[in-house]
Design a protein around this motif. Structure first.
Motif, PDB file in Angstrom:
ATOM      1  N   PRO A 127      97.282  -1.381  39.154  1.00 41.96           N
ATOM      2  CA  PRO A 127      98.184  -2.325  38.688  1.00 41.96           C
ATOM      3  C   PRO A 127      99.159  -1.582  37.459  1.00 41.96           C
ATOM      4  CG  PRO A 127      96.119  -3.275  38.470  1.00 41.96           C
ATOM      5  CD  PRO A 127      95.821  -1.747  39.048  1.00 41.96           C
ATOM      6  N   PRO A 128     100.361  -1.830  37.468  1.00 44.80           N
ATOM      7  CA  PRO A 128     101.318  -1.147  36.589  1.00 44.80           C
ATOM      8  C   PRO A 128     101.088  -1.575  35.065  1.00 44.80           C
ATOM      9  CG  PRO A 128     102.611  -2.891  37.867  1.00 44.80           C
ATOM     10  CD  PRO A 128     101.161  -2.535  38.305  1.00 44.80           C
ATOM     11  N   GLU A 129     100.548  -2.603  34.868  1.00 42.03           N
ATOM     12  CA  GLU A 129     100.231  -3.076  33.689  1.00 42.03           C
ATOM     13  C   GLU A 129      99.083  -2.550  32.846  1.00 42.03           C
ATOM     14  OE1 GLU A 129      98.414  -6.269  36.342  1.00 42.03           O
ATOM     15  OE2 GLU A 129     100.226  -5.116  35.938  1.00 42.03           O
ATOM     16  N   THR A 130      98.149  -1.914  33.690  1.00 41.14           N
ATOM     17  CA  THR A 130      97.068  -1.430  33.193  1.00 41.14           C
ATOM     18  C   THR A 130      97.286  -0.133  32.249  1.00 41.14           C
ATOM     19  OG1 THR A 130      95.845  -1.960  35.333  1.00 41.14           O
ATOM     20  CG2 THR A 130      94.729  -0.226  33.694  1.00 41.14           C
ATOM     21  N   ILE A 131      96.780  -0.282  31.134  1.00 42.75           N
ATOM     22  CA  ILE A 131      96.843   0.782  29.933  1.00 42.75           C
ATOM     23  C   ILE A 131      95.427   0.817  29.416  1.00 42.75           C
ATOM     24  CG2 ILE A 131      97.760   1.419  27.976  1.00 42.75           C
ATOM     25  CD1 ILE A 131     100.208  -0.356  28.626  1.00 42.75           C
ATOM     26  N   VAL A 132      94.858   2.076  29.254  1.00 40.50           N
ATOM     27  CA  VAL A 132      93.783   2.498  29.039  1.00 40.50           C
ATOM     28  C   VAL A 132      93.575   3.504  27.726  1.00 40.50           C
ATOM     29  CG1 VAL A 132      92.520   1.863  31.150  1.00 40.50           C
ATOM     30  CG2 VAL A 132      93.353   4.409  30.441  1.00 40.50           C
ATOM     31  N   HIS A 133      92.615   3.709  26.858  1.00 45.33           N
ATOM     32  CA  HIS A 133      92.596   4.713  25.936  1.00 45.33           C
ATOM     33  C   HIS A 133      91.920   5.702  26.573  1.00 45.33           C
ATOM     34  CE1 HIS A 133      91.292   6.466  22.394  1.00 45.33           C
ATOM     35  NE2 HIS A 133      92.038   5.868  21.618  1.00 45.33           N
ATOM     36  N   LYS A 134      92.489   7.132  26.587  1.00 49.58           N
ATOM     37  CA  LYS A 134      92.009   8.089  27.398  1.00 49.58           C
ATOM     38  C   LYS A 134      90.633   8.642  26.831  1.00 49.58           C
ATOM     39  CE  LYS A 134      94.431  11.790  24.910  1.00 49.58           C
ATOM     40  NZ  LYS A 134      95.517  12.754  25.475  1.00 49.58           N
ATOM     41  N   TRP A 135      90.353   8.461  25.601  1.00 48.84           N
ATOM     42  CA  TRP A 135      89.272   9.013  25.102  1.00 48.84           C
ATOM     43  C   TRP A 135      88.074   7.851  25.303  1.00 48.84           C
ATOM     44  CZ3 TRP A 135      89.776  13.877  25.153  1.00 48.84           C
ATOM     45  CH2 TRP A 135      90.885  14.414  24.628  1.00 48.84           C
ATOM     46  N   GLN A 136      88.373   6.961  25.244  1.00 49.09           N
ATOM     47  CA  GLN A 136      87.411   5.922  25.766  1.00 49.09           C
ATOM     48  C   GLN A 136      86.722   5.901  27.127  1.00 49.09           C
ATOM     49  OE1 GLN A 136      88.706   1.948  24.672  1.00 49.09           O
ATOM     50  NE2 GLN A 136      88.633   2.273  22.324  1.00 49.09           N
ATOM     51  N   VAL A 137      87.628   5.975  27.799  1.00 49.92           N
ATOM     52  CA  VAL A 137      87.467   6.539  29.414  1.00 49.92           C
ATOM     53  C   VAL A 137      86.741   7.731  29.563  1.00 49.92           C
ATOM     54  CG1 VAL A 137      88.366   6.570  31.741  1.00 49.92           C
ATOM     55  CG2 VAL A 137      89.446   5.043  29.992  1.00 49.92           C
ATOM     56  N   PHE A 138      87.066   8.690  28.714  1.00 51.65           N
ATOM     57  CA  PHE A 138      86.299   9.920  28.751  1.00 51.65           C
ATOM     58  C   PHE A 138      84.877   9.779  28.430  1.00 51.65           C
ATOM     59  CE2 PHE A 138      84.658  13.770  26.603  1.00 51.65           C
ATOM     60  CZ  PHE A 138      84.957  14.562  27.664  1.00 51.65           C
ATOM     61  N   ASP A 139      84.726   9.106  27.486  1.00 53.82           N
ATOM     62  CA  ASP A 139      83.581   8.627  26.910  1.00 53.82           C
ATOM     63  C   ASP A 139      82.476   7.897  28.213  1.00 53.82           C
ATOM     64  OD1 ASP A 139      81.304   8.749  24.553  1.00 53.82           O
ATOM     65  OD2 ASP A 139      81.161   6.611  24.864  1.00 53.82           O
ATOM     66  N   ALA A 140      83.160   7.152  28.623  1.00 48.78           N
ATOM     67  CA  ALA A 140      82.656   6.411  29.741  1.00 48.78           C
ATOM     68  C   ALA A 140      82.071   7.243  31.060  1.00 48.78           C
ATOM     69  CB  ALA A 140      83.388   5.216  30.499  1.00 48.78           C
ATOM     70  N   ILE A 141      83.070   8.273  31.386  1.00 49.78           N
ATOM     71  CA  ILE A 141      82.545   9.112  32.176  1.00 49.78           C
ATOM     72  C   ILE A 141      81.539   9.837  31.960  1.00 49.78           C
ATOM     73  CG2 ILE A 141      83.834  11.241  33.386  1.00 49.78           C
ATOM     74  CD1 ILE A 141      86.456   9.744  33.409  1.00 49.78           C
ATOM     75  N   ARG A 142      81.461  10.178  30.695  1.00 52.51           N
ATOM     76  CA  ARG A 142      80.287  11.284  30.052  1.00 52.51           C
ATOM     77  C   ARG A 142      79.137  10.540  30.108  1.00 52.51           C
ATOM     78  NH1 ARG A 142      77.542  10.996  25.598  1.00 52.51           N
ATOM     79  NH2 ARG A 142      78.909   9.425  24.880  1.00 52.51           N
ATOM     80  N   GLN A 143      79.128   9.213  29.909  1.00 46.32           N
ATOM     81  CA  GLN A 143      77.848   8.331  30.033  1.00 46.32           C
ATOM     82  C   GLN A 143      77.263   8.336  31.379  1.00 46.32           C
ATOM     83  OE1 GLN A 143      77.627   4.887  27.660  1.00 46.32           O
ATOM     84  NE2 GLN A 143      79.164   5.905  25.927  1.00 46.32           N
ATOM     85  N   GLY A 144      78.200   8.191  32.157  1.00 46.10           N
ATOM     86  CA  GLY A 144      77.940   7.861  33.708  1.00 46.10           C
ATOM     87  C   GLY A 144      78.196   9.032  34.506  1.00 46.10           C
ATOM     88  N   ARG A 145      78.073  10.374  34.072  1.00 47.08           N
ATOM     89  CA  ARG A 145      78.212  11.622  34.534  1.00 47.08           C
ATOM     90  C   ARG A 145      77.406  11.694  35.869  1.00 47.08           C
ATOM     91  NH1 ARG A 145      76.168  13.075  29.793  1.00 47.08           N
ATOM     92  NH2 ARG A 145      74.425  14.384  29.922  1.00 47.08           N
ATOM     93  N   GLY A 146      76.034  11.180  35.841  1.00 45.68           N
ATOM     94  CA  GLY A 146      75.071  11.351  36.667  1.00 45.68           C
ATOM     95  C   GLY A 146      75.495  10.809  38.193  1.00 45.68           C
ATOM     96  N   ALA A 147      75.999   9.346  38.084  1.00 50.33           N
ATOM     97  CA  ALA A 147      76.571   8.761  39.223  1.00 50.33           C
ATOM     98  C   ALA A 147      77.606   9.531  39.988  1.00 50.33           C
ATOM     99  CB  ALA A 147      76.592   7.444  38.891  1.00 50.33           C
ATOM    100  N   LEU A 148      78.278  10.009  39.040  1.00 54.15           N
ATOM    101  CA  LEU A 148      79.590  10.512  39.530  1.00 54.15           C
ATOM    102  C   LEU A 148      79.496  12.175  39.827  1.00 54.15           C
ATOM    103  CD1 LEU A 148      82.206   9.433  36.682  1.00 54.15           C
ATOM    104  CD2 LEU A 148      82.067   8.742  39.051  1.00 54.15           C
ATOM    105  N   CYS A 149      78.088  12.644  39.635  1.00 61.56           N
ATOM    106  CA  CYS A 149      77.780  14.100  39.943  1.00 61.56           C
ATOM    107  C   CYS A 149      78.931  15.011  39.164  1.00 61.56           C
ATOM    108  CB  CYS A 149      78.124  14.451  41.535  1.00 61.56           C
ATOM    109  SG  CYS A 149      76.963  13.333  42.279  1.00 61.56           S
ATOM    110  N   VAL A 150      79.080  14.743  37.874  1.00 62.33           N
ATOM    111  CA  VAL A 150      79.902  15.496  36.947  1.00 62.33           C
ATOM    112  C   VAL A 150      79.081  16.206  35.992  1.00 62.33           C
ATOM    113  CG1 VAL A 150      81.985  15.504  35.266  1.00 62.33           C
ATOM    114  CG2 VAL A 150      81.909  14.016  37.243  1.00 62.33           C
ATOM    115  N   SER A 151      79.047  17.592  35.865  1.00 58.43           N
ATOM    116  CA  SER A 151      78.533  18.461  35.146  1.00 58.43           C
ATOM    117  C   SER A 151      78.839  18.472  33.679  1.00 58.43           C
ATOM    118  CB  SER A 151      78.028  19.614  35.650  1.00 58.43           C
ATOM    119  OG  SER A 151      79.400  20.419  35.891  1.00 58.43           O
ATOM    120  N   ASP A 152      78.348  18.832  32.675  1.00 57.14           N
ATOM    121  CA  ASP A 152      78.646  19.000  31.403  1.00 57.14           C
ATOM    122  C   ASP A 152      79.793  19.889  31.300  1.00 57.14           C
ATOM    123  OD1 ASP A 152      77.068  21.086  32.201  1.00 57.14           O
ATOM    124  OD2 ASP A 152      75.952  21.084  29.883  1.00 57.14           O
TER     125      ASP A 152
END
Length: 413
Positions: free
Chosen positions: A30-55
């Motif tokens: 959606p074009p109106e979607t605006i997010v805080h990049k560091w908050q999303v990064f923190d969410a990726i960090r917490q859910g990195r196991g499901a995303l298969c993202v290493s440290d």
């Protein structure tokens, strides 16, 4: 900013339907979607196991985000950053360039970023007459915006799973402690049961927990240990109830015998006869101790007589014999300097184990002092094991008792 319509990677890098799906999801946001990049990064960090993202991949993603000047990401245009590998290496704390390329590929594969390659594979931006960027080639951060809700959901699920795992570890630690002490007590007290079989069953289950255990591994282990614990507890409870019922008939006789001031103290099992004939003096009334220290002083893991039978050498260092747990704790404090144990090591052991169990450990170390090179280092090692729930006194005491019995048998022979 307008970006090129590049969808496939440059050179021999393969293209897959998963990469196409990431691009479709980014384009449909959606074009109106605006997010805080560091908050999303923190969410990726917490859910990195499901995303298969290493440290290490997270460190590269963090570096990529720093190249975008805005904190809030959104809008209709693609969000492309185009740093060189050299600049990325600097912001990724000096990561090797080969490692950097590998983790960039991992981020693309996971759909966290999209690769927007130029015709020659270089990363750059082309500006118009007014200085506005018309075309940019590099890494598109649009999935950070498009998948923000998904990343938040994965972070919440990972947090909930971590809490469940923490509770399971607590259950397992409690079961291991209860099983170990109940087996030791049942074996020492002569309760009718196959304690060797219980001990072997406990060892098979206790040795199955790895450091990085998953929820699927911990749940069945906790259930098996709880079942084993209930079986052992039922045997001990049945034995106690049977003894209580059979002892009611002779209650008056015991009262008459206990009225003798020179009667032996039955609360301290297996004490030497010379010590058992001396009644324990009544403790003086004092102000109740508060907090954690009071609860530890009252903690008694095993019968004192069992401890003295396993570690008789500690009695030789007591001032007036050992008739109570307080005497054992005081004697252990006197023995510490003799074994070259530092005050800090002794205080740490008391903090982790409690005064009673720390005194038992020290008595065991004294009993085996001839085979221990550094008593202080050995005590610190046992303290660290106890801090992690990997140490139990039951097997130590039973091994010392068996050793003493064998030594006595050889002397008699």
């Amino acid at each position: 900013m307008q970006t090129s319509s590049s969808t496939t990677p440059f050179g021999r890098r393969p293209f897959s339907l998963a990469l196409m799906a990431s691009q479709v999801a980014a384009n449909d946001r959606p074009p109106e979607t605006i997010v805080h990049k560091w908050q999303v990064f923190d969410a990726i960090r917490q859910g990195r196991g499901a995303l298969c993202v290493s440290d290490r991949s997270l460190a590269v993603l963090y570096a990529l985000l720093t190249f975008h000047p805005e904190t809030m990401l959104g809008g209709t245009d693609d969000i492309v950053v185009f740093p060189s590998n050299r600049n990325l290496v600097q912001r990724a704390n000096g990561m090797a360039e080969k490692t950097l390329r590998r983790h960039l590929a991992a981020l693309v594969e996971c759909g966290v970023v999209i690769r927007r390659d130029s015709p020659n594979g270089k990363r750059y931006a082309r500006k118009g007459e007014g200085g506005e960027i018309e075309k940019a080639f590099g890494f598109d951060l649009t999935p950070i915006v498009a998948r923000a809700a998904e990343f938040q959901r994965l972070a919440a699920e990972a947090k909930a799973e971590e809490q469940v795992i923490r509770h399971l570890r607590e259950r397992i630690a409690i079961c291991r402690r209860d099983i170990d002490k109940m087996i030791a007590t049942g074996s020492y007290e002569g309760v009718p049961a196959d304690w060797n079989a219980f001990r072997e069953a406990y060892k098979r289950r206790a040795g199955r927990r790895p450091r990085t255990a998953t929820l699927a591994m911990l749940e069945p282990l906790a259930s098996e240990l709880e079942t084993l614990m209930r079986q052992i507890r039922d045997i001990l409870e049945a034995h106690v109830k049977t003894n209580n019922m059979s002892g009611n008939a002779g209650q008056n006789d015991r009262q008459i015998q206990n009225s003798n001031p020179k009667a032996k103290i039955e609360s301290e099992l297996s004490l030497p006869e010379a010590q058992a004939e001396t009644p324990e003096p009544q403790p003086e009334r004092s102000a109740p101790q508060s907090g954690r220290q009071a609860s530890k002083l009252q903690q008694q893991s095993f019968p004192l007589g069992m401890v003295l039978e396993a570690c008789p050498d500690i009695v030789d260092h007591a001032r007036d014999g050992i008739k109570s747990w307080r005497d054992l704790v005081a004697t252990a404090a006197l023995v510490c300097p003799m074994l070259d144990i530092s005050p800090s090591a002794w205080e740490d052991a008391n903090e982790v184990l409690g005064p009673n169990d720390a005194a038992v450990v020290l008595a065991a170390i004294l009993q085996r002092s001839s085979a221990i090179t550094s008593a202080g280092g050995y005590l610190r090692s046992l303290t660290e094991k106890a801090r992690g729930g990997a140490f139990s006194l039951g097997p130590v005491l039973m091994a010392l008792i068996n050793t003493n019995l064998r030594d006595r048998g050889r002397k008699r022979g």
